[in-house]
Structure formats: C-alpha cells, structure tokens
Enzyme design. Structure first.
Site, short mmCIF file in Angstrom:
data_model
loop_
_atom_site.label_atom_id
_atom_site.label_comp_id
_atom_site.label_asym_id
_atom_site.label_seq_id
_atom_site.Cartn_x
_atom_site.Cartn_y
_atom_site.Cartn_z
N ASN A 19 0.88 -1.16 0.00
CA ASN A 19 0.00 0.00 0.00
C ASN A 19 0.92 1.21 0.00
O ASN A 19 1.82 1.31 0.84
CB ASN A 19 -0.90 0.01 1.23
CG ASN A 19 -1.85 -1.17 1.25
OD1 ASN A 19 -2.26 -1.68 0.21
ND2 ASN A 19 -2.19 -1.62 2.44
N VAL A 43 0.98 2.82 8.21
CA VAL A 43 2.29 3.04 8.82
C VAL A 43 3.21 3.50 7.70
O VAL A 43 3.40 2.78 6.71
CB VAL A 43 2.84 1.76 9.50
CG1 VAL A 43 4.22 2.01 10.06
CG2 VAL A 43 1.89 1.28 10.59
N HIS A 98 6.34 -1.39 3.79
CA HIS A 98 6.17 -2.76 4.23
C HIS A 98 5.37 -3.53 3.18
O HIS A 98 4.46 -2.99 2.57
CB HIS A 98 5.48 -2.85 5.60
CG HIS A 98 4.17 -2.13 5.69
ND1 HIS A 98 4.08 -0.75 5.77
CD2 HIS A 98 2.90 -2.59 5.73
CE1 HIS A 98 2.82 -0.40 5.85
NE2 HIS A 98 2.07 -1.50 5.82
N HIS A 133 3.01 -6.77 2.41
CA HIS A 133 2.12 -7.77 3.00
C HIS A 133 2.30 -9.06 2.22
O HIS A 133 2.08 -9.09 1.02
CB HIS A 133 0.66 -7.33 2.87
CG HIS A 133 0.31 -6.10 3.62
ND1 HIS A 133 -0.34 -6.14 4.84
CD2 HIS A 133 0.50 -4.79 3.33
CE1 HIS A 133 -0.53 -4.90 5.26
NE2 HIS A 133 -0.04 -4.06 4.36
#
Length: 127
Positions: free
Chosen positions: A97, A106, A110, A112
C-alpha cells in the site's frame, strides 16, 4: 548493505515509527524472519491464514522510496517467497500500500505477504 549513490538519503530509523521500533526490538512483534536487511513479522489483524509484513531495517516511507535501493527491494521479495514456502504452499500475494489514500497506515514501507486461502481485497477491506 550497499546503497546506490543516487538514492535519496533516508534516516536509518524514525523514533516515532512503530516499525522502526519493531526493527530495533523495542516494540514487541511475532517475528518470523530477521537478517541484516529486513525483518518480517505476523500482522496483528491477518487477512489470510498467512499474513506477514516484511519491512526493511532502513526507514523508507514507501515502495517508491525503496525502489531507489533495488538490492533491498529484491531481497525483500526473496524473503517474502521464503516465508510463503516455509509457512504455506509457496504461492502468495505481495501487496504494497503506497500512500495514505491507498491504505498505507504506517509510513514505513512494508510488504504484505498473504498466503494460504487468501480472501479478495473486497472481502477483507484494507490490507
């Protein structure tokens, strides 16, 4: 870790970032992988039987910033594949994202890793 000279400078850590806290070991997490470049841990609100987040140790806001360090991005993808092989049948979705309007909550890049019998995004809402 080698950084491309043309890559924008990024702080090694952001003191206000929860993922930097996980990387530093000051915020608890259920770790599944850690090496000199990335840390992987189970998502607190899983959207699939296997839902693991893989984050670089170096603080970068999103995947666009991480792309400036291609060896780190490539390593992150390799680790995602290892996690899917270790925890599921090897098949997985890899989702980034990018930006608050895209569901990034956040602001530390990152990925997923979703594996197992994964639901569609419309079934799960935000990742």
């Amino acid at each position: 870790m080698t950084q491309d000279a043309s890559a924008p400078a990024a702080p090694a850590a952001d003191p206000d970032c929860v993922f930097c806290g996980i990387v530093a070991g000051t915020v608890p997490a259920d770790l599944v992988h850690a090496d000199d470049t990335v840390v992987a841990f189970r998502d607190l609100a899983p959207k699939a039987p296997v839902h693991v987040l893989v984050v670089p140790r170096e603080h970068r806001r999103d995947v666009r910033e991480l792309a400036a360090v291609p060896e780190t991005l490539a390593h992150l993808v390799d680790v995602a594949g290892q996690i899917a092989a270790d925890l599921a049948d090897g098949d997985f979705r890899l989702v980034f994202n990018t930006g608050e309007n895209a569901g990034q909550t956040v602001l530390h890049v990152h990925a997923h890793v979703l594996a197992g019998i994964a639901q569609t995004e419309s079934d799960t809402g935000e990742l």
